[in-house]
Design an enzyme around this catalytic site. Structure first.
Site, PDB file in Angstrom:
ATOM      1  N   SER A 100       0.258  -1.211  -0.023  1.00 56.10           N
ATOM      2  CA  SER A 100      -0.041  -0.282  -0.023  1.00 56.10           C
ATOM      3  C   SER A 100       0.643   1.224   0.152  1.00 56.10           C
ATOM      4  O   SER A 100       1.631   1.198   0.538  1.00 56.10           O
ATOM      5  CB  SER A 100      -0.991  -0.055   1.236  1.00 56.10           C
ATOM      6  OG  SER A 100      -1.443   1.262   1.652  1.00 56.10           O
ATOM      7  N   HIS A 104       2.435  12.306  -1.130  1.00 56.74           N
ATOM      8  CA  HIS A 104       2.116  13.670  -0.521  1.00 56.74           C
ATOM      9  C   HIS A 104       3.671  14.605  -2.117  1.00 56.74           C
ATOM     10  O   HIS A 104       3.682  14.481  -1.075  1.00 56.74           O
ATOM     11  CB  HIS A 104       2.027  13.466   0.798  1.00 56.74           C
ATOM     12  CG  HIS A 104       0.299  13.043   1.166  1.00 56.74           C
ATOM     13  ND1 HIS A 104      -0.653  13.678   0.622  1.00 56.74           N
ATOM     14  CD2 HIS A 104       0.989  11.871   1.962  1.00 56.74           C
ATOM     15  CE1 HIS A 104      -1.870  12.618   1.374  1.00 56.74           C
ATOM     16  NE2 HIS A 104      -0.429  11.547   2.565  1.00 56.74           N
ATOM     17  N   HIS A 114      -2.474   7.110  -4.578  1.00 58.37           N
ATOM     18  CA  HIS A 114      -2.576   6.173  -3.567  1.00 58.37           C
ATOM     19  C   HIS A 114      -3.455   4.849  -4.537  1.00 58.37           C
ATOM     20  O   HIS A 114      -3.419   4.883  -5.367  1.00 58.37           O
ATOM     21  CB  HIS A 114      -4.194   6.265  -3.097  1.00 58.37           C
ATOM     22  CG  HIS A 114      -4.436   5.098  -1.841  1.00 58.37           C
ATOM     23  ND1 HIS A 114      -5.938   4.654  -3.022  1.00 58.37           N
ATOM     24  CD2 HIS A 114      -3.799   4.517  -1.023  1.00 58.37           C
ATOM     25  CE1 HIS A 114      -6.091   2.530  -2.004  1.00 58.37           C
ATOM     26  NE2 HIS A 114      -5.098   2.710  -0.738  1.00 58.37           N
ATOM     27  N   VAL A 117      -2.443  -3.204  -3.360  1.00 57.83           N
ATOM     28  CA  VAL A 117      -2.676  -4.409  -3.579  1.00 57.83           C
ATOM     29  C   VAL A 117      -2.702  -5.611  -3.234  1.00 57.83           C
ATOM     30  O   VAL A 117      -1.721  -5.468  -2.342  1.00 57.83           O
ATOM     31  CB  VAL A 117      -2.357  -4.884  -5.141  1.00 57.83           C
ATOM     32  CG1 VAL A 117      -2.181  -4.141  -6.980  1.00 57.83           C
ATOM     33  CG2 VAL A 117      -0.290  -4.486  -5.116  1.00 57.83           C
ATOM     34  N   ARG A 118      -3.510  -6.207  -2.543  1.00 55.61           N
ATOM     35  CA  ARG A 118      -3.676  -7.315  -1.611  1.00 55.61           C
ATOM     36  C   ARG A 118      -4.438  -8.890  -1.466  1.00 55.61           C
ATOM     37  O   ARG A 118      -4.861  -8.587  -2.667  1.00 55.61           O
ATOM     38  CB  ARG A 118      -4.319  -6.431  -0.805  1.00 55.61           C
ATOM     39  CG  ARG A 118      -5.177  -6.354  -1.063  1.00 55.61           C
ATOM     40  CD  ARG A 118      -5.948  -5.232   0.464  1.00 55.61           C
ATOM     41  NE  ARG A 118      -7.530  -4.766   0.100  1.00 55.61           N
ATOM     42  CZ  ARG A 118      -8.042  -4.205  -1.090  1.00 55.61           C
ATOM     43  NH1 ARG A 118      -7.094  -3.328  -1.296  1.00 55.61           N
ATOM     44  NH2 ARG A 118      -9.512  -3.771  -1.319  1.00 55.61           N
ATOM     45  N   HIS A 153      -7.064   7.691 -16.419  1.00 52.24           N
ATOM     46  CA  HIS A 153      -8.163   6.871 -16.907  1.00 52.24           C
ATOM     47  C   HIS A 153      -8.051   5.859 -18.257  1.00 52.24           C
ATOM     48  O   HIS A 153      -8.113   4.850 -17.907  1.00 52.24           O
ATOM     49  CB  HIS A 153      -9.697   7.625 -17.298  1.00 52.24           C
ATOM     50  CG  HIS A 153     -10.027   7.899 -15.166  1.00 52.24           C
ATOM     51  ND1 HIS A 153     -10.558   6.424 -15.197  1.00 52.24           N
ATOM     52  CD2 HIS A 153      -9.662   8.929 -14.095  1.00 52.24           C
ATOM     53  CE1 HIS A 153     -10.943   6.973 -13.481  1.00 52.24           C
ATOM     54  NE2 HIS A 153     -10.037   9.210 -13.359  1.00 52.24           N
ATOM     55  N   HIS A 184     -19.993  12.508   4.684  1.00 55.40           N
ATOM     56  CA  HIS A 184     -20.456  13.348   4.917  1.00 55.40           C
ATOM     57  C   HIS A 184     -20.289  14.679   3.742  1.00 55.40           C
ATOM     58  O   HIS A 184     -20.787  16.309   4.824  1.00 55.40           O
ATOM     59  CB  HIS A 184     -20.267  13.945   6.263  1.00 55.40           C
ATOM     60  CG  HIS A 184     -18.271  13.312   6.322  1.00 55.40           C
ATOM     61  ND1 HIS A 184     -17.771  12.870   5.860  1.00 55.40           N
ATOM     62  CD2 HIS A 184     -17.426  14.916   6.722  1.00 55.40           C
ATOM     63  CE1 HIS A 184     -16.348  13.241   5.686  1.00 55.40           C
ATOM     64  NE2 HIS A 184     -16.187  14.235   6.706  1.00 55.40           N
ATOM     65  N   GLY A 267      -2.624  -4.554  14.122  1.00 58.96           N
ATOM     66  CA  GLY A 267      -1.412  -3.777  13.129  1.00 58.96           C
ATOM     67  C   GLY A 267      -0.631  -3.009  14.148  1.00 58.96           C
ATOM     68  O   GLY A 267      -0.906  -2.352  14.731  1.00 58.96           O
ATOM     69  N   ARG A 268       0.452  -3.025  12.614  1.00 64.55           N
ATOM     70  CA  ARG A 268       1.462  -1.626  13.629  1.00 64.55           C
ATOM     71  C   ARG A 268       0.957  -0.386  12.930  1.00 64.55           C
ATOM     72  O   ARG A 268       0.982  -0.262  12.127  1.00 64.55           O
ATOM     73  CB  ARG A 268       2.579  -1.823  12.418  1.00 64.55           C
ATOM     74  CG  ARG A 268       3.973  -1.102  13.254  1.00 64.55           C
ATOM     75  CD  ARG A 268       5.518  -1.593  12.832  1.00 64.55           C
ATOM     76  NE  ARG A 268       6.161  -0.592  12.924  1.00 64.55           N
ATOM     77  CZ  ARG A 268       6.643   0.564  12.286  1.00 64.55           C
ATOM     78  NH1 ARG A 268       6.533   1.246  10.929  1.00 64.55           N
ATOM     79  NH2 ARG A 268       7.976   1.249  12.815  1.00 64.55           N
TER      80      ARG A 268
END
Length: 310
Positions: A100, A104, A114, A117-118, A153, A184, A267-268
């Site tokens: 991941s 910035h 961003h 892939v997982r 795109h 929101h 997780g960390r």
């Protein structure tokens, strides 16, 4: 169930992807380098096992902060954020591997980006009961350029071509628009891209698609870096960039499933929250001046067919 490859095959691809992206971003920045933190969970104090390597580049010529992490973690039971999404997996052991990143940039004319892939597997009584791939990439401009959005795109559409073509692109673009939506605020986080989860139809094809998305990220992003990194800007643009980064924080802390899964599973924390910008500001009741470049952004923060005429 379709035959599935050893987890080592997926792991090797993901660690190699992290290496390649780091090398490309260091080259594009031309100044700073990534610092690596290799980490492992303490089995005596943590509900999960495994570890990873978190790499962060800071105060570069192009990137104010760029973070990319690889993780390979497992546990005996899934956290509430995951079982709410897949209740049939309650009580199953699991293992999750992924890469991941969030970059910035310093220049407000170069978008934040961003990608992720997982791969996930769940077992019960020594048998694999579920597996899937997920991932995608998305773009968050502050001062958008139509040519940049179309390039982004077009790259996404092209990599989808061997995996269902226009139908795959349309479905995963729509999923991205719907997922990265701040309810929101009634606006998208940016101009979208691709997003997919729970992809588990055919292991070889789904793994190949995940790799295409991971590999396609640099093709989508590096041309934008080359175009925008040296664009002149002033304090006005910088302050607007910092204000809009607040939306990024809002989404990641309120809606992002990966953030919730990571924090709830033990997780960390530093690795999970590396996605947040190094500097950000909020302003009560802010409204851009009508007709200003800042006001123009609002029209981009809604789902649109960016390639309708491309």
């Amino acid at each position: 169930m379709t035959a599935i490859a050893p987890l080592s095959t997926v792991r090797d691809y993901l660690t190699g992807l992290q290496d390649r992206i780091c090398a490309a971003i260091e080259d594009a920045d031309g100044s700073a380098r990534f610092r690596e933190d290799a980490w492992a969970k303490d089995p005596d104090t943590s509900p999960i096992r495994g570890g990873g390597r978190t790499r962060v580049l800071r105060e570069g010529a192009v990137f104010e902060q760029a973070g990319i992490g690889f993780s390979d973690v497992s546990g005996d039971r899934l956290p509430p954020s995951a079982t709410a999404h897949r209740p049939e997996l309650a009580g199953a052991s699991w293992r999750a591997l992924g890469v991941s990143l969030v970059f910035h940039p310093r220049n407000p004319y170069l978008p934040t980006t961003h990608a992720n892939v997982r791969h996930f597997r769940a077992e019960r009584d020594g048998e694999t009961v579920a597996w899937w791939f997920g991932g995608g990439f998305d773009l968050t401009p502050f001062y958008p350029f139509d040519e940049d959005v179309r390039h982004w795109h077009r790259t996404a559409r092209a990599l989808c071509e061997p995996f269902g073509g226009q139908a795959r692109y349309a479905a995963h673009k729509r999923w991205c628009d719907e997922y990265f939506f701040l309810r929101h605020r009634n606006e998208t986080r940016g101009v979208g891209g691709l997003f997919f989860d729970d992809l588990s139809e055919d292991f070889d094809a789904d793994f190949a698609y995940m790799q295409a998305v991971g590999n396609g990220f640099l093709d989508a992003y590096l041309p934008l870096v080359a175009r925008r990194k040296d664009t002149p800007y002033g304090e006005r643009e910088r302050q607007f960039q910092l204000y809009r980064r607040g939306r990024y924080v809002e989404f990641n802390l309120v809606y992002d499933r990966g953030t919730l899964f990571g924090l709830q599973s033990g997780g960390r924390t530093e690795s999970i929250l590396m996605s947040l910008p190094p500097l950000v500001r909020w302003e009560y009741g802010y409204a851009p001046e009508p007709g200003s470049p800042e006001a123009r952004l609002a029209d981009y923060l809604r789902p649109r067919d960016w390639l309708a005429s491309a």
